[in-house]
Scaffold this motif. Structure first.
Motif, PDB file in Angstrom:
ATOM      1  N   TYR A  27      73.157  35.871  76.798  1.00 56.49           N
ATOM      2  CA  TYR A  27      73.650  34.502  76.735  1.00 56.49           C
ATOM      3  C   TYR A  27      74.814  34.442  75.758  1.00 56.49           C
ATOM      4  O   TYR A  27      74.942  35.283  74.868  1.00 56.49           O
ATOM      5  CB  TYR A  27      72.552  33.513  76.350  1.00 56.49           C
ATOM      6  CG  TYR A  27      72.321  33.363  74.865  1.00 56.49           C
ATOM      7  CD1 TYR A  27      72.960  32.328  74.162  1.00 56.49           C
ATOM      8  CD2 TYR A  27      71.495  34.218  74.173  1.00 56.49           C
ATOM      9  CE1 TYR A  27      72.767  32.181  72.801  1.00 56.49           C
ATOM     10  CE2 TYR A  27      71.287  34.070  72.818  1.00 56.49           C
ATOM     11  CZ  TYR A  27      71.932  33.054  72.134  1.00 56.49           C
ATOM     12  OH  TYR A  27      71.743  32.910  70.797  1.00 56.49           O
ATOM     13  N   TRP A  59      73.254  33.670  80.726  1.00 55.91           N
ATOM     14  CA  TRP A  59      73.085  32.246  80.434  1.00 55.91           C
ATOM     15  C   TRP A  59      74.209  31.782  79.530  1.00 55.91           C
ATOM     16  O   TRP A  59      74.532  32.427  78.538  1.00 55.91           O
ATOM     17  CB  TRP A  59      71.726  31.996  79.774  1.00 55.91           C
ATOM     18  CG  TRP A  59      70.620  32.309  80.715  1.00 55.91           C
ATOM     19  CD1 TRP A  59      70.049  33.535  80.927  1.00 55.91           C
ATOM     20  CD2 TRP A  59      70.007  31.412  81.629  1.00 55.91           C
ATOM     21  NE1 TRP A  59      69.101  33.431  81.918  1.00 55.91           N
ATOM     22  CE2 TRP A  59      69.055  32.147  82.367  1.00 55.91           C
ATOM     23  CE3 TRP A  59      70.162  30.060  81.892  1.00 55.91           C
ATOM     24  CZ2 TRP A  59      68.265  31.572  83.344  1.00 55.91           C
ATOM     25  CZ3 TRP A  59      69.369  29.479  82.869  1.00 55.91           C
ATOM     26  CH2 TRP A  59      68.434  30.235  83.576  1.00 55.91           C
ATOM     27  N   LYS A  61      75.528  28.824  77.105  1.00 59.06           N
ATOM     28  CA  LYS A  61      75.170  27.654  76.300  1.00 59.06           C
ATOM     29  C   LYS A  61      76.432  26.817  76.139  1.00 59.06           C
ATOM     30  O   LYS A  61      77.433  27.292  75.619  1.00 59.06           O
ATOM     31  CB  LYS A  61      74.627  28.089  74.945  1.00 59.06           C
ATOM     32  CG  LYS A  61      74.119  26.957  74.119  1.00 59.06           C
ATOM     33  CD  LYS A  61      73.451  27.475  72.860  1.00 59.06           C
ATOM     34  CE  LYS A  61      72.915  26.319  72.058  1.00 59.06           C
ATOM     35  NZ  LYS A  61      72.295  26.783  70.820  1.00 59.06           N
ATOM     36  N   GLY A  92      73.229  31.123  84.651  1.00 55.75           N
ATOM     37  CA  GLY A  92      72.584  29.860  84.362  1.00 55.75           C
ATOM     38  C   GLY A  92      73.208  29.155  83.184  1.00 55.75           C
ATOM     39  O   GLY A  92      73.945  29.755  82.399  1.00 55.75           O
ATOM     40  N   LEU A  93      72.892  27.886  83.089  1.00 55.48           N
ATOM     41  CA  LEU A  93      73.340  27.057  81.973  1.00 55.48           C
ATOM     42  C   LEU A  93      72.137  26.721  81.110  1.00 55.48           C
ATOM     43  O   LEU A  93      71.098  26.301  81.625  1.00 55.48           O
ATOM     44  CB  LEU A  93      73.989  25.769  82.480  1.00 55.48           C
ATOM     45  CG  LEU A  93      75.220  25.929  83.348  1.00 55.48           C
ATOM     46  CD1 LEU A  93      75.696  24.563  83.836  1.00 55.48           C
ATOM     47  CD2 LEU A  93      76.326  26.656  82.604  1.00 55.48           C
ATOM     48  N   TYR A  94      72.278  26.908  79.818  1.00 56.76           N
ATOM     49  CA  TYR A  94      71.249  26.548  78.841  1.00 56.76           C
ATOM     50  C   TYR A  94      71.798  25.338  78.101  1.00 56.76           C
ATOM     51  O   TYR A  94      72.719  25.456  77.293  1.00 56.76           O
ATOM     52  CB  TYR A  94      71.010  27.730  77.901  1.00 56.76           C
ATOM     53  CG  TYR A  94      70.017  27.457  76.807  1.00 56.76           C
ATOM     54  CD1 TYR A  94      68.668  27.318  77.097  1.00 56.76           C
ATOM     55  CD2 TYR A  94      70.419  27.357  75.487  1.00 56.76           C
ATOM     56  CE1 TYR A  94      67.747  27.076  76.092  1.00 56.76           C
ATOM     57  CE2 TYR A  94      69.503  27.119  74.476  1.00 56.76           C
ATOM     58  CZ  TYR A  94      68.176  26.983  74.783  1.00 56.76           C
ATOM     59  OH  TYR A  94      67.262  26.737  73.793  1.00 56.76           O
ATOM     60  N   TRP A 112      74.713  27.401  89.590  1.00 54.70           N
ATOM     61  CA  TRP A 112      74.077  27.753  88.327  1.00 54.70           C
ATOM     62  C   TRP A 112      72.577  27.464  88.356  1.00 54.70           C
ATOM     63  O   TRP A 112      72.137  26.487  88.922  1.00 54.70           O
ATOM     64  CB  TRP A 112      74.671  26.916  87.184  1.00 54.70           C
ATOM     65  CG  TRP A 112      76.130  27.105  86.949  1.00 54.70           C
ATOM     66  CD1 TRP A 112      77.144  26.397  87.525  1.00 54.70           C
ATOM     67  CD2 TRP A 112      76.751  28.047  86.085  1.00 54.70           C
ATOM     68  NE1 TRP A 112      78.346  26.847  87.057  1.00 54.70           N
ATOM     69  CE2 TRP A 112      78.138  27.864  86.171  1.00 54.70           C
ATOM     70  CE3 TRP A 112      76.251  29.027  85.234  1.00 54.70           C
ATOM     71  CZ2 TRP A 112      79.037  28.615  85.441  1.00 54.70           C
ATOM     72  CZ3 TRP A 112      77.151  29.786  84.509  1.00 54.70           C
ATOM     73  CH2 TRP A 112      78.532  29.578  84.611  1.00 54.70           C
ATOM     74  N   TRP A 113      71.799  28.308  87.669  1.00 55.37           N
ATOM     75  CA  TRP A 113      70.430  27.967  87.325  1.00 55.37           C
ATOM     76  C   TRP A 113      70.512  27.019  86.137  1.00 55.37           C
ATOM     77  O   TRP A 113      71.516  27.001  85.420  1.00 55.37           O
ATOM     78  CB  TRP A 113      69.638  29.221  86.937  1.00 55.37           C
ATOM     79  CG  TRP A 113      69.398  30.149  88.086  1.00 55.37           C
ATOM     80  CD1 TRP A 113      70.127  31.255  88.409  1.00 55.37           C
ATOM     81  CD2 TRP A 113      68.368  30.056  89.055  1.00 55.37           C
ATOM     82  NE1 TRP A 113      69.608  31.858  89.522  1.00 55.37           N
ATOM     83  CE2 TRP A 113      68.517  31.134  89.946  1.00 55.37           C
ATOM     84  CE3 TRP A 113      67.323  29.161  89.266  1.00 55.37           C
ATOM     85  CZ2 TRP A 113      67.674  31.343  91.013  1.00 55.37           C
ATOM     86  CZ3 TRP A 113      66.477  29.374  90.332  1.00 55.37           C
ATOM     87  CH2 TRP A 113      66.661  30.456  91.195  1.00 55.37           C
ATOM     88  N   TRP A 115      68.506  25.586  82.628  1.00 55.78           N
ATOM     89  CA  TRP A 115      67.451  25.686  81.638  1.00 55.78           C
ATOM     90  C   TRP A 115      67.716  24.570  80.629  1.00 55.78           C
ATOM     91  O   TRP A 115      68.679  24.614  79.862  1.00 55.78           O
ATOM     92  CB  TRP A 115      67.497  27.037  80.961  1.00 55.78           C
ATOM     93  CG  TRP A 115      66.418  27.317  79.954  1.00 55.78           C
ATOM     94  CD1 TRP A 115      65.545  26.452  79.389  1.00 55.78           C
ATOM     95  CD2 TRP A 115      66.140  28.598  79.393  1.00 55.78           C
ATOM     96  NE1 TRP A 115      64.721  27.097  78.504  1.00 55.78           N
ATOM     97  CE2 TRP A 115      65.064  28.427  78.482  1.00 55.78           C
ATOM     98  CE3 TRP A 115      66.665  29.864  79.555  1.00 55.78           C
ATOM     99  CZ2 TRP A 115      64.533  29.474  77.749  1.00 55.78           C
ATOM    100  CZ3 TRP A 115      66.132  30.904  78.819  1.00 55.78           C
ATOM    101  CH2 TRP A 115      65.074  30.715  77.931  1.00 55.78           C
TER     102      TRP A 115
END
Length: 141
Positions: A27, A59, A61, A92-94, A112-113, A115
């Motif tokens: 990430y 991921w 952020k 993905g995006l956190y 994107w996933w 989270w």
């Protein structure tokens, strides 16, 4: 200021995880304020991605402060470059829920996933989350 993602412990942490037979995810925090800065960050990140080849994906952020249109363009740049690096369906995006107001999630959601970073407000809230079902690893939830 140029952003680099060169942690002196990075290679050792990845090697230790792999030695323990664990999969790796990466990430990074975005700091880009323009598409050009996003491309520079991706270039720096690509060195880590090529070194670690994260099985569990990458991921991002979000730390975006521009207009929604600029932020969407920056995210699209990240998405295209991460797919080019072989991470299709593994990005993905956190984010905190409030961060979703800074992008057009309805448009971004196909790429994107997600989270959601949502911390507990009290210890009592754990009773709602930690039920025996949480620990049923062989079941799909």
């Amino acid at each position: 200021r140029k952003v680099t993602y060169n942690s002196p412990r990075f290679r050792k942490q990845v090697a230790d995880a792999r030695a323990a037979n664990l999969s790796v995810a990466l990430y990074a925090t975005t700091r880009a304020r323009s598409i050009e800065e996003a491309k520079q960050e991706i270039h720096e990140l690509s060195l880590c991605i090529r070194t670690a080849a994260p099985e569990l994906g990458f991921w991002l952020k979000l730390k975006l402060n521009n207009s929604v249109l600029v932020n969407d363009a920056i995210l699209k740049t990240y998405q295209q470059e991460l797919v080019r690096l072989g991470l299709k369906d593994r990005i993905g995006l956190y984010v905190k829920k409030s961060d979703l107001n800074r992008i057009t999630w309805k448009v971004q959601s196909n790429d994107w996933w997600l989270w959601i970073d949502s911390h507990l407000t009290s210890v009592a809230s754990m009773n709602e989350l930690l039920t025996p079902h949480v620990f049923a690893l062989d079941e799909v939830t």
